[in-house]
Design a protein around this motif. Structure first.
Motif, PDB file in Angstrom:
ATOM      1  N   TYR A 117      10.560  -2.433  -4.036  1.00  0.00           N
ATOM      2  CA  TYR A 117       9.506  -3.129  -3.289  1.00  0.00           C
ATOM      3  C   TYR A 117       8.702  -3.972  -4.268  1.00  0.00           C
ATOM      4  CZ  TYR A 117      10.154  -0.417   1.015  1.00  0.00           C
ATOM      5  OH  TYR A 117      10.658   0.126   2.163  1.00  0.00           O
ATOM      6  N   GLN A 118       8.493  -5.233  -3.923  1.00  0.00           N
ATOM      7  CA  GLN A 118       7.708  -6.122  -4.766  1.00  0.00           C
ATOM      8  C   GLN A 118       6.612  -6.801  -3.960  1.00  0.00           C
ATOM      9  OE1 GLN A 118      11.178  -8.385  -6.439  1.00  0.00           O
ATOM     10  NE2 GLN A 118      10.328  -7.747  -8.433  1.00  0.00           N
ATOM     11  N   ALA A 119       5.488  -7.044  -4.634  1.00  0.00           N
ATOM     12  CA  ALA A 119       4.340  -7.665  -3.987  1.00  0.00           C
ATOM     13  C   ALA A 119       3.489  -8.350  -5.046  1.00  0.00           C
ATOM     14  CB  ALA A 119       3.528  -6.614  -3.234  1.00  0.00           C
ATOM     15  N   ASP A 120       2.441  -9.028  -4.577  1.00  0.00           N
ATOM     16  CA  ASP A 120       1.490  -9.643  -5.514  1.00  0.00           C
ATOM     17  C   ASP A 120       0.469  -8.623  -6.010  1.00  0.00           C
ATOM     18  OD1 ASP A 120       2.564 -12.313  -5.138  1.00  0.00           O
ATOM     19  OD2 ASP A 120       1.605 -12.287  -3.168  1.00  0.00           O
ATOM     20  N   ARG A 121       0.096  -7.705  -5.135  1.00  0.00           N
ATOM     21  CA  ARG A 121      -0.883  -6.672  -5.467  1.00  0.00           C
ATOM     22  C   ARG A 121      -0.371  -5.332  -4.919  1.00  0.00           C
ATOM     23  NH1 ARG A 121      -2.152 -10.578  -7.790  1.00  0.00           N
ATOM     24  NH2 ARG A 121      -4.200 -11.621  -7.933  1.00  0.00           N
ATOM     25  N   TYR A 122      -0.748  -4.244  -5.608  1.00  0.00           N
ATOM     26  CA  TYR A 122      -0.304  -2.902  -5.232  1.00  0.00           C
ATOM     27  C   TYR A 122      -1.516  -1.976  -5.139  1.00  0.00           C
ATOM     28  CZ  TYR A 122       4.193  -4.764  -6.845  1.00  0.00           C
ATOM     29  OH  TYR A 122       5.316  -5.532  -7.023  1.00  0.00           O
ATOM     30  N   VAL A 123      -1.551  -1.158  -4.081  1.00  0.00           N
ATOM     31  CA  VAL A 123      -2.633  -0.185  -3.887  1.00  0.00           C
ATOM     32  C   VAL A 123      -2.017   1.208  -3.840  1.00  0.00           C
ATOM     33  CG1 VAL A 123      -4.520   0.602  -2.422  1.00  0.00           C
ATOM     34  CG2 VAL A 123      -4.016  -1.841  -2.582  1.00  0.00           C
ATOM     35  N   ILE A 124      -2.484   2.086  -4.713  1.00  0.00           N
ATOM     36  CA  ILE A 124      -2.020   3.471  -4.705  1.00  0.00           C
ATOM     37  C   ILE A 124      -3.028   4.318  -3.942  1.00  0.00           C
ATOM     38  CG2 ILE A 124      -1.379   5.469  -6.107  1.00  0.00           C
ATOM     39  CD1 ILE A 124       0.538   3.079  -6.331  1.00  0.00           C
ATOM     40  N   ALA A 125      -2.616   4.821  -2.788  1.00  0.00           N
ATOM     41  CA  ALA A 125      -3.463   5.666  -1.936  1.00  0.00           C
ATOM     42  C   ALA A 125      -2.674   6.916  -1.573  1.00  0.00           C
ATOM     43  CB  ALA A 125      -3.893   4.905  -0.684  1.00  0.00           C
ATOM     44  N   LEU A 126      -2.209   7.618  -2.593  1.00  0.00           N
ATOM     45  CA  LEU A 126      -1.291   8.747  -2.411  1.00  0.00           C
ATOM     46  C   LEU A 126      -1.966  10.094  -2.584  1.00  0.00           C
ATOM     47  CD1 LEU A 126       1.774   7.252  -4.311  1.00  0.00           C
ATOM     48  CD2 LEU A 126       1.641   7.713  -1.852  1.00  0.00           C
ATOM     49  N   GLY A 127      -3.289  10.141  -2.572  1.00  0.00           N
ATOM     50  CA  GLY A 127      -3.972  11.414  -2.692  1.00  0.00           C
ATOM     51  C   GLY A 127      -3.573  12.151  -3.950  1.00  0.00           C
TER      52      GLY A 127
ATOM     53  N   VAL B 232       0.859  -1.181   0.000  1.00  0.00           N
ATOM     54  CA  VAL B 232       0.000   0.000   0.000  1.00  0.00           C
ATOM     55  C   VAL B 232       0.895   1.230   0.000  1.00  0.00           C
ATOM     56  CG1 VAL B 232      -1.754   1.324   1.233  1.00  0.00           C
ATOM     57  CG2 VAL B 232      -1.865  -1.176   1.224  1.00  0.00           C
ATOM     58  N   ALA B 233       0.737   2.084  -0.991  1.00  0.00           N
ATOM     59  CA  ALA B 233       1.503   3.327  -1.063  1.00  0.00           C
ATOM     60  C   ALA B 233       0.660   4.451  -0.494  1.00  0.00           C
ATOM     61  CB  ALA B 233       1.887   3.626  -2.505  1.00  0.00           C
ATOM     62  N   GLY B 234       1.083   4.979   0.666  1.00  0.00           N
ATOM     63  CA  GLY B 234       0.351   6.060   1.318  1.00  0.00           C
ATOM     64  C   GLY B 234      -0.103   5.675   2.706  1.00  0.00           C
ATOM     65  N   SER B 235       0.150   6.549   3.697  1.00  0.00           N
ATOM     66  CA  SER B 235      -0.241   6.234   5.084  1.00  0.00           C
ATOM     67  C   SER B 235      -1.137   7.310   5.682  1.00  0.00           C
ATOM     68  CB  SER B 235       0.999   6.048   5.963  1.00  0.00           C
ATOM     69  OG  SER B 235       1.671   7.283   6.156  1.00  0.00           O
ATOM     70  N   GLY B 236      -1.949   7.951   4.829  1.00  0.00           N
ATOM     71  CA  GLY B 236      -3.017   8.792   5.341  1.00  0.00           C
ATOM     72  C   GLY B 236      -4.185   7.916   5.747  1.00  0.00           C
ATOM     73  N   ILE B 237      -5.321   8.517   6.010  1.00  0.00           N
ATOM     74  CA  ILE B 237      -6.478   7.744   6.458  1.00  0.00           C
ATOM     75  C   ILE B 237      -6.883   6.713   5.408  1.00  0.00           C
ATOM     76  CG2 ILE B 237      -8.072   9.554   5.638  1.00  0.00           C
ATOM     77  CD1 ILE B 237      -8.625   7.055   8.550  1.00  0.00           C
ATOM     78  N   ILE B 238      -6.746   7.031   4.116  1.00  0.00           N
ATOM     79  CA  ILE B 238      -7.136   6.092   3.064  1.00  0.00           C
ATOM     80  C   ILE B 238      -6.194   4.903   3.006  1.00  0.00           C
ATOM     81  CG2 ILE B 238      -7.627   5.807   0.606  1.00  0.00           C
ATOM     82  CD1 ILE B 238      -9.548   7.693   2.095  1.00  0.00           C
ATOM     83  N   GLY B 239      -4.885   5.170   3.015  1.00  0.00           N
ATOM     84  CA  GLY B 239      -3.913   4.092   2.947  1.00  0.00           C
ATOM     85  C   GLY B 239      -3.951   3.184   4.166  1.00  0.00           C
TER      86      GLY B 239
END
Length: 418
Positions: free
Chosen positions: A244-254, A5-12
């Protein structure tokens, strides 16, 4: 699955929480040193489940022209118009019809009401102290035209069983007794009975700890450089701290989502609308707001957060510029003193703050799949990231886990713009 997950605001953080609850191995990366230090830090504090509305609506173009000439304007446009700003304004105009307004508002209310349920579940499960107040939200009207215009919102509210009351001046004072001092300045209002107010920063950090307890890893001070892909799959995210590698990626960067995704051919119509807030200590509880009040004329929210008052608003269109403007301080201070003149202690440092709201032209967030089979979006929440945060996290977790979301997600993904 391994999920980044990219982003650590409330959404991330909300996304990370529900993904971890679903059994996934989650890592969160962010360029800040801790959670909720960007747009989630000092927002208005509103949990506006019922009052969720797009900025684009009938009559807005005419209002915007008037606002630009007003002394205390809720809208400020940098006269040095960039192509980015012009393109965003054009797309806003396309959504200023009755039909589009009703569709967009219905989508926003759908997500907001779902998030309301999630907040209630969270309060039952955890003993978080995040200054939650369930006093409702009072939308105050100063003109007859505003009262008339509110009727179109009520039809959508009724359709989604949003609880509200239309109030005269006396009714507004009953909800917020301190308004008796300025009763000649208002004509009435709408009280959204189930809306709440709370400290987004505090909550997001509590939720971060809950995520860690579920095994979520947080890597802070990490700047994303680019996203690597092959065919229609993401193979990694390059950062200043490595790959950084993963199976799935979430962009939550506003607002930063746009530039990160553009090289992939994903062109999101998200604009960084600058907003301001000030946070001031309460002088006298009897003279202060008890919940949240939205001044419809100046588009400024006044929110009670513990022993402080937060005043937030203004839409400044000046790209990614985060510099503080005297206009932000002047307008927010004026609205507080105009409606609650004795509420706050005047201090030398009134904590003026600025954040970039990730605004879409239709006001609706972008949640869901992309043309890349393992890349997902949870962004574009505008002024309602705090309101829609938990619901959006649950939605993206369901989509990634290949489960049917609990609400209708029609019109929420990026494909509505194609």
């Amino acid at each position: 699955m391994k999920i980044l997950v990219a982003g650590s605001g409330i959404i991330g953080v909300s996304s990370a929480y529900y993904l971890a609850k679903a059994g996934h191995e989650v890592t969160v990366v962010d360029q800040e040193s801790a959670s909720a230090l960007s747009t989630s830090y000092a927002n208005a504090g509103q949990l506006s489940y019922g009052m969720s509305s797009p900025w684009a609506g009938p009559g807005i173009p005419f209002k915007a022209m008037k606002w630009l000439l007003a002394k205390y304007a809720p809208l400020i446009i940098n006269p040095k118009l960039t192509f980015l700003t012009i393109k965003f304004l054009f797309k806003i105009l396309r959504n200023c019809t009755v039909g589009r307004y009703e569709i967009n508002k219905s989508r926003m209310v759908r997500v907001s009401k779902y998030s309301q349920q999630a907040i209630a579940e969270m309060v039952k499960e955890y003993d978080f102290d995040f200054e939650l107040r369930s006093h409702g939200l009072l939308q105050v009207f100063r003109t007859q035209a505003q009262l008339e215009a509110s009727k179109k919102d009520m039809a959508v509210l009724d359709a989604y069983n949003v609880k509200y009351k239309k109030l005269n001046v006396e009714g507004c004072i009953k909800v917020e007794p301190a308004l008796i001092q300025v009763k000649d300045k208002i004509l009435g209002g709408i009280h959204y009975l189930e809306d709440q107010s709370a400290n987004c920063f505090l909550f997001t950090n509590h939720l971060t700890q809950a995520c860690k307890d579920l095994g979520v890893k947080f890597d802070f001070n990490v700047s994303i450089k680019k996203i690597d892909y092959e065919n229609k799959s993401i193979i990694g995210i390059q950062t200043d701290k490595g790959l950084y590698q993963a199976d799935r990626y979430v962009i939550a960067l506003g607002s930063e989502s746009t530039d990160i995704l553009a090289p992939l051919g994903i062109n999101l119509p998200i604009y960084p609308v600058k907003g301001y807030s000030i946070t001031m200590p309460i002088k006298d509880d009897a003279d202060a707001p008890q919940g949240t009040l939205m001044d419809e004329t100046y588009k400024v929210a006044i929110t009670r957060l513990g022993d402080t008052i937060r005043i937030a608003g203004i839409a400044e269109l000046t790209g990614y510029d985060k510099s503080l403007s005297k206009s932000g301080d002047r307008i927010t201070q004026f609205v507080l003193k105009d409606l609650f003149p004795k509420a706050a202690e005047q201090v030398e440092d009134d904590h003026l703050w600025v954040g970039l709201r990730p605004m879409t032209p239709d006001g609706t967030p972008i949640i869901g799949k992309t043309p890349y089979d393992n890349l997902f979006l949870n962004t574009g929440h505008g002024t309602l990231g705090w309101t829609m945060g938990l619901g959006s996290g649950k939605i993206i977790s369901s989509i990634i886990s290949e489960k049917t979301p609990e609400i209708d997600i029609e019109g929420l993904d990026m494909y509505r713009y194609q």
